[in-house]
Design an enzyme around this catalytic site. Sequence first.
Site, PDB file in Angstrom:
ATOM      1  CD  GLU A 215      96.080 144.898  83.019  1.00 54.57           C
ATOM      2  OE1 GLU A 215      94.923 144.531  82.735  1.00 54.57           O
ATOM      3  OE2 GLU A 215      97.018 144.878  82.214  1.00 54.57           O
ATOM      4  CB  CYS A 249      89.212 142.841  87.784  1.00 55.87           C
ATOM      5  SG  CYS A 249      90.610 141.799  87.303  1.00 55.87           S
TER       6      CYS A 249
END
Length: 471
Positions: A215, A249
């Site tokens: 990720e 993010c």
Amino acid sequence: MTHDTATGLSATLQHMRAAWQANKPGYAQRRADLKALRAAVKAQLPQMVAAINTDFGQRSAAESRIAEGMTVLSAIDHLLAHLRDWMRPTPVGAGWRLLPARAELRAVPLGVVGVISPWNYPVNLALIPLATAIAAGNHVLLKPSEHTPATSAWLAQLLAGVFPAERVSVVQGGAEVAAAFSALPLDHLVFTGSTAVGRKVMAAAAQHLTPLTLELGGKSPAIVCADYPIEKAAARLATGKWFNAGQTCIAPDYVLVEGGQQRVAALAHALGVQVRQRYGDDLAASADYTRIINDGQYQRLMAHVADARARGLDVRQLAEVPDNAAAQRLLAPTLILQPDAQATVMGEEIFGPLLPILAVDSLDAAIAHINAAERPLALYPFSHDRRAVERLLHDTVAGGITVNDCLLHFAAEGLPFGGVGASGMGAYHGRAGFDAMSKALPVLWQPRITATDWLKPPYRPLQRLLDLLVR
């Protein structure tokens, strides 16, 4: 179980794998573990909020409760609700040629799953993959971030109170420990962090062909189409960008505005209004505005601002900060209008409260801009024109999309969360995570009597049967 150095990691992994092999968790154990974890997190929410606040210098308590507490509890609830169904073997067709055989897929656990979690959401991004791995029947070795030491210590004591050390173990340490951790022969590894570090993790894991869920990040664009109201876009972009002071993010990294400079100016003004409404006239006094995690990150972000000013760009700080802002790591929401491609703020993921805004002449130009860069972790189209949204969905590739808002696809338990290309590989959350941390084991059940009892040399008498099989 906590380790302060890389020494002993291999022995710990061997011990955990031997314990898993001797007593693989079944449905009852997995369910009990998830319920115990949920109860422990729920009971210690105040301590969690305090630990995160210590690490950030100031972290909005409400944002910690939402982004760390709510998300973890919701994820565990989803796992509990679906666990029995996901564990149940799934019948699949074996095909008429193999009749009367039957086939099925079984989700079997892998063994020991490693989780390397980051500092920006230090509980959420540690415990959701950990809970998912537990649901899939694995043991877990967790390496939380060294940049959030108070939260990492809280996680270690929380998990030690729920799980025996052979089932869940916490490893603490810096980059040296993280490198050794990545090189372990784990059965699966989940890493959340930057693209640059993700490449190093993948290289280390390649020694053992360890399966990965990466990720990562990247520059996630928002596109405000010509039909979408500026004030509504500003309100939703403000939440997406300045939640956790942009240290997310999937925060919108830059905004493309269709309709020319007039709409860019209107959006900039509306974002300024949003900042005043949310944080008041004294940003430093607001309990709801989060600080930058450490001095290194603060200086990196200030270098982007300095670069933009040196290029003569229109830089708009949307709130006043005190003289000691640097000591507090307090960085105001800041817009950078019409940055060129060479501006440093456009060259890497921002991960902070800076927001570049660019005008585009058309939807085609916006799509071309997005496709000229690496594939983003998230994409945010703002339009009430279904055809425009469908064009963006069709002509771009991103890890995940929220239409007419920001961030929320992360919270949809039924949606996989993951990147594509430079923004990551693999996905977790819900069923996608359960599947990623399991082996889909194909099983063919052959009955007492089967065609292969006769399908053997000499083949000449079976010519008509062979013709049927290969028709």
